[in-house]
Design an enzyme around this catalytic site. Sequence first.
Site, PDB file in Angstrom:
ATOM      1  N   HIS A  83       0.854  -1.186   0.000  1.00 35.75           N
ATOM      2  CA  HIS A  83       0.000   0.000   0.000  1.00 35.75           C
ATOM      3  C   HIS A  83       0.885   1.229   0.000  1.00 35.75           C
ATOM      4  O   HIS A  83       1.857   1.316   0.751  1.00 35.75           O
ATOM      5  CB  HIS A  83      -0.951   0.005   1.195  1.00 35.75           C
ATOM      6  N   HIS A 123       1.151   4.920   0.950  1.00 34.87           N
ATOM      7  CA  HIS A 123       0.553   6.009   1.733  1.00 34.87           C
ATOM      8  C   HIS A 123       0.713   7.309   0.945  1.00 34.87           C
ATOM      9  O   HIS A 123       1.822   7.634   0.492  1.00 34.87           O
ATOM     10  CB  HIS A 123       1.265   6.181   3.077  1.00 34.87           C
TER      11      HIS A 123
HETATM   12  P1  AMP Z   1       1.260   0.183   7.410  1.00 34.06           P
HETATM   13  O1  AMP Z   1       1.500   0.460   8.864  1.00 34.06           O
HETATM   14  O2  AMP Z   1       2.209   0.868   6.491  1.00 34.06           O
HETATM   15  O3  AMP Z   1       1.158  -1.304   7.130  1.00 34.06           O
HETATM   16  O4  AMP Z   1      -0.134   0.837   7.073  1.00 34.06           O
HETATM   17  C1  AMP Z   1      -1.344   0.189   7.232  1.00 34.06           C
HETATM   18  C2  AMP Z   1      -2.372   1.267   7.307  1.00 34.06           C
HETATM   19  O5  AMP Z   1      -3.644   0.695   7.083  1.00 34.06           O
HETATM   20  C3  AMP Z   1      -2.429   1.991   8.638  1.00 34.06           C
HETATM   21  O6  AMP Z   1      -2.172   3.375   8.433  1.00 34.06           O
HETATM   22  C4  AMP Z   1      -3.849   1.732   9.123  1.00 34.06           C
HETATM   23  O7  AMP Z   1      -4.406   2.841   9.793  1.00 34.06           O
HETATM   24  C5  AMP Z   1      -4.576   1.419   7.840  1.00 34.06           C
HETATM   25  N1  AMP Z   1      -5.754   0.587   7.948  1.00 34.06           N
HETATM   26  C6  AMP Z   1      -5.864  -0.584   8.592  1.00 34.06           C
HETATM   27  N2  AMP Z   1      -7.112  -1.078   8.461  1.00 34.06           N
HETATM   28  C7  AMP Z   1      -7.800  -0.188   7.709  1.00 34.06           C
HETATM   29  C8  AMP Z   1      -9.131  -0.119   7.228  1.00 34.06           C
HETATM   30  N3  AMP Z   1     -10.029  -1.084   7.509  1.00 34.06           N
HETATM   31  N4  AMP Z   1      -9.499   0.944   6.484  1.00 34.06           N
HETATM   32  C9  AMP Z   1      -8.611   1.922   6.220  1.00 34.06           C
HETATM   33  N5  AMP Z   1      -7.339   1.909   6.631  1.00 34.06           N
HETATM   34  C10 AMP Z   1      -6.929   0.868   7.388  1.00 34.06           C
END
Ligand code: AMP
Length: 112
Positions: free
Chosen positions: A98, A100
């Site tokens: 993903h 950001h």
């Molecule tokens: P990372 O820490 O780089 O793996 O980022 C994962 C991101 O996904 C975090 O910023 C979370 O807040 C976000 N996240 C997790 N679950 C969801 C969800 N159901 N909808 C939107 N964002 C999410």
Amino acid sequence: MTIFTKIINKEIPATIVYEDEHCLAFRDIHPQAPVHVLLIPKKAIPTLNDVSPADQLLLGHMLLVAPRIASQEGIAADGYRLVFNTNRDAGQTVAHIHLHILGGRALGWPPG
Ligand code: AMP
């Protein structure tokens, strides 16, 4: 299957801001900036370490889409940051790559 596959499949809700046949973008549930969007490929790739040459077009596509989303979100001119967290030391918590897209305020550097 990760939570992001469930979002792609519309099995759980998300605030989707962009979608095409290759990728999906939605608002982060715990935003770290006034604009915090996650851009994900529809193909489930666990980490950036798992990409292959076959993913070249897909990754390039994401880098073309990200500035369009930044523009749509009104942060393109002032600036924004694109981040792929990879594995433990970077704090990756979801095993589906993903990108950001962060902006809407001055972002500190270096990251904590
Ligand atoms: P990372 O820490 O780089 O793996 O980022 C994962 C991101 O996904 C975090 O910023 C979370 O807040 C976000 N996240 C997790 N679950 C969801 C969800 N159901 N909808 C939107 N964002 C999410």
